[in-house]
Design an enzyme around this catalytic site. Sequence first.
Site, short mmCIF file in Angstrom:
data_model
loop_
_atom_site.label_atom_id
_atom_site.label_comp_id
_atom_site.label_asym_id
_atom_site.label_seq_id
_atom_site.Cartn_x
_atom_site.Cartn_y
_atom_site.Cartn_z
N ALA A 167 -13.26 17.91 -69.84
CA ALA A 167 -13.35 17.20 -71.12
C ALA A 167 -12.01 16.64 -71.58
O ALA A 167 -11.95 15.81 -72.48
CB ALA A 167 -13.91 18.13 -72.19
N ASP A 168 -10.92 17.10 -70.97
CA ASP A 168 -9.59 16.67 -71.44
C ASP A 168 -8.60 16.63 -70.27
O ASP A 168 -7.58 17.32 -70.29
CB ASP A 168 -9.12 17.65 -72.54
CG ASP A 168 -7.84 17.20 -73.21
OD1 ASP A 168 -7.51 16.00 -73.13
OD2 ASP A 168 -7.15 18.05 -73.82
N LEU A 169 -8.93 15.84 -69.27
CA LEU A 169 -8.04 15.77 -68.11
C LEU A 169 -6.78 14.99 -68.48
O LEU A 169 -6.84 13.81 -68.82
CB LEU A 169 -8.74 15.11 -66.91
CG LEU A 169 -7.93 15.21 -65.61
CD1 LEU A 169 -7.84 16.64 -65.12
CD2 LEU A 169 -8.53 14.32 -64.53
N ASN A 173 -2.85 19.52 -68.02
CA ASN A 173 -3.90 20.41 -67.52
C ASN A 173 -4.00 20.40 -65.99
O ASN A 173 -4.80 21.13 -65.42
CB ASN A 173 -5.24 20.06 -68.16
CG ASN A 173 -5.26 20.40 -69.64
OD1 ASN A 173 -4.56 21.32 -70.07
ND2 ASN A 173 -6.02 19.66 -70.42
#
Length: 240
Positions: A167-169, A173
């Site tokens: 959801a938040d690449l 991360n």
Amino acid sequence: MHTPIASQAENTILYEPSLFGKPEQQLFDPDYWLARNVATSIEGGRGQVIFIHDDQRNWVLRHYHRGGFIAKFNQDRYLWQGAEATRSFREWRLLAKLVDLDLPVPIPVAARYVRRGISYQADLITQEIIGAKSLATLLQKASLSPTQWQYIGLTLTRFHSHGVQHADLNAHNIVFDETMTMHLLDFDRGVIRAVNQGWIDQVLQRLLRSLNKLKVQRSIHFNMNDWRQLLTAHHKQLNY
Ligand SMILES: Nc1ncnc2c1ncn2[C@@H]1O[C@H](COP(=O)(O)OP(=O)(O)O)[C@@H](O)[C@H]1O
Ligand SMILES: [Mg+2]
């Protein structure tokens, strides 16, 4: 395999017994570890992250924090919609699946929610990726080789071909351990879904925006040729 769940008053813990031992509430309390001098605290993407190191453990403890505008008046409470819908249980379950699929992610140790009426707070403990350095950090010091960019693309394909949507690449991360093996972190709100070019392109565009932003803000070593290496390797392996 069935994963045990331990409940006590409004607290519930999902855990891996071989890693977590007895499911005690205090193991989720940063002060418990900090007081024993076996923990260090850093500022993560959204909130405090605690690294716990003793003779039995290399753990990372994260409390779930809200982002954006809502965080101004509600830092860490989420609407209760059932145990399996909590942020921590969802991330734990997803990580467990990804580990089963042999994908490079942190091994989940324990997840907890603390329910109060219609809301809850949540925490997650994972095994530490020892020596993890983020892509953002590495690119501040030096550029990566074309082979390394291809390796990132290929690794992302391994996730995408299983329908794993992060959801938040972003460049924080994606981390590399001491052997320069890549791992993905932060599966909060991640899902497994049907493979489809639409969402995969959106995930990659998000990563590109993150790299471009860091290029402006911190002058990281990154250019569109690097990106093409990543993309070509990614697309070659993935059959839409
Ligand atoms: N298993 C792990 N091993 C090593 N470092 C980790 C691990 N989990 C989190 N971190 C560190 O903590 C930071 C924040 O964790 P993350 O899961 O990305 O949450 P968020 O971005 O929502 O704060 C990461 O960027 C990374 O530096
Ligand atoms: Mg993060």
